[in-house]
Design an enzyme around this catalytic site. Structure first.
Site, short mmCIF file in Angstrom:
data_model
loop_
_atom_site.label_atom_id
_atom_site.label_comp_id
_atom_site.label_asym_id
_atom_site.label_seq_id
_atom_site.Cartn_x
_atom_site.Cartn_y
_atom_site.Cartn_z
N CYS A 113 -39.58 -59.44 -68.64
CA CYS A 113 -40.58 -59.87 -67.64
C CYS A 113 -41.97 -60.03 -68.24
CB CYS A 113 -40.62 -58.89 -66.49
SG CYS A 113 -39.01 -58.58 -65.76
N HIS A 258 -47.19 -59.21 -62.59
CA HIS A 258 -45.76 -59.50 -62.51
C HIS A 258 -45.28 -59.07 -61.12
CE1 HIS A 258 -41.57 -59.65 -63.09
NE2 HIS A 258 -41.38 -58.35 -63.30
N ASN A 288 -38.38 -61.02 -57.65
CA ASN A 288 -38.75 -60.83 -59.05
C ASN A 288 -38.06 -61.90 -59.90
OD1 ASN A 288 -38.98 -60.00 -61.71
ND2 ASN A 288 -38.58 -57.85 -61.29
O1 UT7 Z 1 -39.21 -56.53 -63.68
C1 UT7 Z 1 -38.84 -55.22 -63.88
C2 UT7 Z 1 -37.63 -54.96 -63.05
N1 UT7 Z 1 -37.48 -53.76 -62.33
C3 UT7 Z 1 -38.35 -53.20 -61.46
O2 UT7 Z 1 -39.47 -53.54 -61.31
C4 UT7 Z 1 -37.81 -52.07 -60.64
C5 UT7 Z 1 -38.75 -50.91 -60.48
N2 UT7 Z 1 -38.22 -49.97 -59.50
C6 UT7 Z 1 -38.35 -50.20 -58.16
O3 UT7 Z 1 -38.92 -51.18 -57.75
C7 UT7 Z 1 -37.79 -49.15 -57.21
O4 UT7 Z 1 -37.46 -48.00 -57.92
C8 UT7 Z 1 -36.55 -49.68 -56.40
C9 UT7 Z 1 -36.96 -50.78 -55.45
C10 UT7 Z 1 -35.48 -50.20 -57.37
C11 UT7 Z 1 -35.94 -48.55 -55.60
O5 UT7 Z 1 -36.89 -48.08 -54.65
P1 UT7 Z 1 -37.04 -46.51 -54.33
O6 UT7 Z 1 -37.98 -46.36 -53.21
O7 UT7 Z 1 -37.42 -45.86 -55.63
O8 UT7 Z 1 -35.62 -46.14 -53.84
P2 UT7 Z 1 -34.62 -45.06 -54.45
O9 UT7 Z 1 -34.07 -45.53 -55.75
O10 UT7 Z 1 -35.31 -43.73 -54.44
O11 UT7 Z 1 -33.46 -45.06 -53.40
C12 UT7 Z 1 -33.63 -44.56 -52.12
C13 UT7 Z 1 -32.34 -44.76 -51.35
C14 UT7 Z 1 -31.09 -44.35 -52.09
O12 UT7 Z 1 -30.23 -43.72 -51.16
P3 UT7 Z 1 -30.04 -42.14 -51.15
O13 UT7 Z 1 -29.49 -41.81 -52.52
O14 UT7 Z 1 -31.42 -41.56 -50.94
O15 UT7 Z 1 -29.10 -41.90 -50.04
C15 UT7 Z 1 -30.46 -45.65 -52.50
O16 UT7 Z 1 -29.06 -45.58 -52.60
O17 UT7 Z 1 -32.18 -46.13 -51.04
C16 UT7 Z 1 -30.85 -46.55 -51.38
N3 UT7 Z 1 -30.89 -47.95 -51.74
C17 UT7 Z 1 -30.72 -48.94 -50.84
N4 UT7 Z 1 -30.51 -48.91 -49.50
C18 UT7 Z 1 -30.42 -50.08 -48.88
C19 UT7 Z 1 -31.07 -48.50 -52.97
N5 UT7 Z 1 -31.04 -49.84 -52.87
C20 UT7 Z 1 -30.82 -50.12 -51.56
C21 UT7 Z 1 -30.71 -51.32 -50.84
N6 UT7 Z 1 -30.51 -51.25 -49.50
N7 UT7 Z 1 -30.80 -52.53 -51.43
#
Ligand code: UT7
Length: 331
Positions: A113, A258, A288
Site C-alpha cells: 500500500c 492511504h 482499501n
Molecule cells: O492497507 C493495509 C491493510 N490493512 C489494514 O489497514 C487493516 C488494519 N486493521 C484494521 O483496520 C482493523 O483491525 C480491522 C478492521 C481489520 C478489524 O477491526 P477491529 O475493530 O480491530 O475488530 P477486531 O479484529 O477486534 O474484531 C472484533 C470482532 C471479532 O469478533 P469477536 O472475536 O470479538 O467475537 C471479529 O470476529 O469483530 C469480528 N469481525 C467481524 N464481524 C462482522 C471481524 N470482521 C468482521 C466482519 N463482520 N467483517
C-alpha cells in the site's frame, strides 16, 4: 529543477459492491463494516480483469489530464501487489506495450500500500538526477483476485482500482513557484512481514502440480497488528516529513492518507493535531485499494476542483512489508 506532478488520473471498475451485497454471502453486516472501517462500497473488476487493465486506463487519464502523449514517457513504474503475472513479465511492461510507450523503460515496485509514495520518490530521484524527464507512476490493484471471499476479516476491507501520475521535470516555469515533490520519507520494517502476507506462489512455497491449492493461495492479515503499526506509522511519517521540509503543520492544505480505515485516519489527525476535514477521505466509496488509494484520491480531488495550484499537500501511507512513507508536494 524540481520533479512535479504534471498530470493525474484514475480508473476504477464500474461494478460496485455494497456492504449489504457482501452480507448476502459472508457473516457480516453494513453496520459492522461501516462502524469499524468507514467503508460502504468497493469496486470490483469483472471476471477476467487484471491490474494492467486498470493501470492502462489510469495512465491514459493522467496523460490526457496534462496533454502529454505516450511517446514522451521515459519510464513506467507500476506499484502493485496484484501483478498480471507472478514474477514476469512485469505489469509495467504490459502497460508499456498497451500504451505504445516505445521510449519508456518499465518496472514494477513492490511496496504494497506504500507503493505509490515509494514510486513518487523513485521518479523524483530519476528526474532530479537528470536521467529522465517524464515518468508515469501508477498504483494499480485487483485485490479481489487474491482475496479469500469466505474470510470476513479481510474480504470486506478491499477493492480494485488504479491511479496514475505523470511526474515531469520542471521547465523553469512550472517549478518557479516551488511546485514539485519537496520531500519524501520511506521506511520498512521487514520483521512485521507475516502480519500481512500471501504465503503461496512465490519461491518459498511454489505452486506444485501435486498439491491442491488451499486458502494460502489468498492473502491473510493480522488486522490488529497492522492497525497498531498503521496508527503509529502515519503520524510519525507526517512528523518526519514536516521536520525534513522545515514546515509547520499549519502550512499543509490537505493530507491524503492511504485509505485503509477511517479510525486509522482519525488517529493520525489526533496525533498531528489536525481537524479531520484537512484529510481527503473517499474510503466510503472505494474501500482499501492498496497502492492505488492515494492516486485515486488525488485524481478525485483534482476532478472536484479541491486541488489548486500552489497548495501544499502531504501523502502518508503504510502497508504490507511492513512499509510506510509519504511525500510533501507543492501542487
Ligand atoms: O492497507 C493495509 C491493510 N490493512 C489494514 O489497514 C487493516 C488494519 N486493521 C484494521 O483496520 C482493523 O483491525 C480491522 C478492521 C481489520 C478489524 O477491526 P477491529 O475493530 O480491530 O475488530 P477486531 O479484529 O477486534 O474484531 C472484533 C470482532 C471479532 O469478533 P469477536 O472475536 O470479538 O467475537 C471479529 O470476529 O469483530 C469480528 N469481525 C467481524 N464481524 C462482522 C471481524 N470482521 C468482521 C466482519 N463482520 N467483517
Amino acid at each position: 529543477m524540481k520533479a512535479y506532478i504534471k498530470g493525474i488520473g484514475s480508473c476504477v471498475p464500474a461494478r460496485k459492491v455494497s456492504n449489504d451485497d457482501l452480507a448476502k454471502t459472508v457473516d457480516t453486516s453494513d453496520e459492522w463494516i461501516y462502524s469499524h472501517t468507514g467503508i460502504k462500497n468497493r469496486h470490483i473488476v469483472e471476471e477476467g480483469g487484471a491490474a494492467s487493465d486498470l493501470a492502462f486506463g489510469a495512465a491514459l487519464a493522467a496523460l490526457k489530464d496534462c496533454g502529454e502523449n505516450a511517446a514522451a514517457v521515459d519510464m513506467i513504474l507500476v506499484a502493485t501487489v496484484t501483478p498480471d503475472y507472478l514474477g514476469f513479465p512485469s505489469t509495467a511492461c504490459v502497460v508499456q506495450d498497451r500504451l505504445g510507450a516505445r521510449n519508456a523503460a518499465a518496472m514494477d515496485i513492490s511496496a504494497a500500500c506504500s507503493g505509490f509514495v515509494y514510486g513518487l520518490e523513485v521518479a523524483r530521484v530519476f528526474i532530479e538526477g537528470g536521467v529522465y524527464k517524464n515518468i508515469l507512476v501508477i498504483g494499480a490493484e485487483t485485490l479481489s483476485r487474491i482475496t479469500n471471499w469466505k474470510d470476513r476479516n479481510t474480504c470486506v476491507l478491499f477493492g480494485d482500482g488504479a491511479g496514475a501520475a505523470l511526474v515531469s521535470a520542471g521547465d523553469g516555469t512550472a517549478d518557479s513557484s516551488g511546485r514539485g515533490i519537496i520531500v519524501s520519507h520511506l521506511e520498512a520494517d521487514g520483521s512485521g512481514g507475516s502480519a500481512l502476507i500471501r504465503p503461496d506462489g512465490g519461491s518459498r512455497n511454489p505452486f506444485a502440480p501435486d498439491r491442491a491449492p488451499g486458502d494460502t493461495l489468498f492473502f491473510r492479515m493480522d488486522g490488529g497488528k497492522v492497525y497498531r503499526f498503521a496508527v503509529d506509522a502515519l503520524g510519525r511519517v507526517g512528523e518526519i516529513l514536516l521536520a525534513k521540509a522545515a514546515l509547520d503543520i499549519s502550512s499543509i492544505d490537505f493530507i491524503i492518507p492511504h485509505q485503509a480505515n477511517i479510525r486509522i485516519i482519525e488517529a493520525c489527525a489526533k496525533r498531528l493535531s489536525l481537524p479531520l476535514d484537512k484529510f481527503y477521505i473517499n474510503i466510503q466509496e472505494f474501500a482499501n485499494t492498496s497502492s492505488a488509494s492515494i492516486p485515486i484520491a488525488l485524481a478525485d480531488m483534482k476532478q472536484k476542483g479541491i486541488l489548486k495550484a500552489g497548495q501544499l499537500i502531504m501523502t502518508v501511507a503504510f502497508g504490507a512489508g511492513l512499509t510506510c512513507g509519504g511525500n510533501i508536494i507543492r501542487w
